[in-house]
Design an enzyme around this catalytic site. Sequence first.
Site, PDB file in Angstrom:
ATOM      1  N   LYS A  71       3.719   6.113   4.297  1.00 24.67           N
ATOM      2  CA  LYS A  71       2.956   4.864   4.214  1.00 24.67           C
ATOM      3  C   LYS A  71       2.630   4.307   5.601  1.00 24.67           C
ATOM      4  O   LYS A  71       2.241   3.142   5.731  1.00 24.67           O
ATOM      5  CB  LYS A  71       3.745   3.823   3.418  1.00 24.67           C
ATOM      6  CG  LYS A  71       4.115   4.276   2.009  1.00 24.67           C
ATOM      7  CD  LYS A  71       5.006   3.249   1.321  1.00 24.67           C
ATOM      8  CE  LYS A  71       5.539   3.773  -0.002  1.00 24.67           C
ATOM      9  NZ  LYS A  71       6.444   2.791  -0.662  1.00 24.67           N
TER      10      LYS A  71
ATOM     11  N   PRO B  45       0.831  -1.208   0.000  1.00 20.83           N
ATOM     12  CA  PRO B  45       0.000   0.000   0.000  1.00 20.83           C
ATOM     13  C   PRO B  45       0.868   1.261   0.000  1.00 20.83           C
ATOM     14  O   PRO B  45       1.844   1.357   0.736  1.00 20.83           O
ATOM     15  CB  PRO B  45      -0.804  -0.130   1.294  1.00 20.83           C
ATOM     16  CG  PRO B  45      -0.835  -1.590   1.578  1.00 20.83           C
ATOM     17  CD  PRO B  45       0.487  -2.114   1.105  1.00 20.83           C
ATOM     18  N   GLU B  46       0.496   2.201  -0.841  1.00 22.88           N
ATOM     19  CA  GLU B  46       1.214   3.464  -0.948  1.00 22.88           C
ATOM     20  C   GLU B  46       0.354   4.569  -0.335  1.00 22.88           C
ATOM     21  O   GLU B  46      -0.650   4.288   0.325  1.00 22.88           O
ATOM     22  CB  GLU B  46       1.573   3.729  -2.412  1.00 22.88           C
ATOM     23  CG  GLU B  46       2.398   2.600  -3.031  1.00 22.88           C
ATOM     24  CD  GLU B  46       2.733   2.814  -4.497  1.00 22.88           C
ATOM     25  OE1 GLU B  46       2.815   3.983  -4.931  1.00 22.88           O
ATOM     26  OE2 GLU B  46       2.920   1.814  -5.224  1.00 22.88           O
TER      27      GLU B  46
END
Length: 273
Positions: A60, A2-3
Amino acid sequence: MPELPEVETVRRSLEQELVGRYFVALRSLGWPKIVDTHSPELFAEAIAQRQIQQVQRRAKYLLIELDNHETLIVHLRMTGQMLVVAADEPADRHTHVVVALDNGRELRFHDPRKFGRWSLVDRSGVAALNQRLGPEPLGDDFTLDDFAQRLSRKATKIKPTLLDQSVLAGVGNIYADEALWLAKIHPLRSANSLNANEIAELFEAIKTVLRNSIEHRGTTLVNYRDAYGASGENQYHLEAYGRTGEPCRRCGTPIERIVVAQRSTHICPVCQA
């Protein structure tokens, strides 16, 4: 992994569920290494009856601020999910942390790869995290002048430069590809070779692709979900990433996959020549 847009989407859904609530008790910690600052016993004691004040994001990372000025920093890594569910909902074998809330629901950490980490820190721990990260690309401290200065000091290729979290916080493989496509810049260009117009185009492109993805609630390729278990929709709006062989939406040339700094990279060989 996930960014920024995915973590921001998770943050927003967690904020709705957690702010003002209390951690009642640690119900289970099936993989103790996930908490890297405390033993299971000390972690359970530290969070019990603590009220959640804020849910923030830095790059993040998720930052869950408690009422004793400690912060739970969560890094989802490859496959981590932060879910808020009813206590009677069955948990599968990949649910490694369960924390009871004061409203009868539970905060659960689901992570098939077990790479995610929770760190309970004081203010100095948050400061240390901030110190090693670059500016937030959607924040006020991300300015064109500062971005240009950072790129001018980098002889590395522009793609890995964008992935360097000390240069820019929160951009990963997906959005580096998307921003470079939008700005018509080849990922193998040296960062310090970009001219003023190219830097300005890239500066705006980074903000555009991140904002668009947040609007679409992030990109779900495999594991990413928000706190309700819902997928994102940005995967249906990608221009370059993962579109190998499909026509470029600007010129019609098939998107190509190359490897840059050991990372899968997607380009239009004409638009980004």
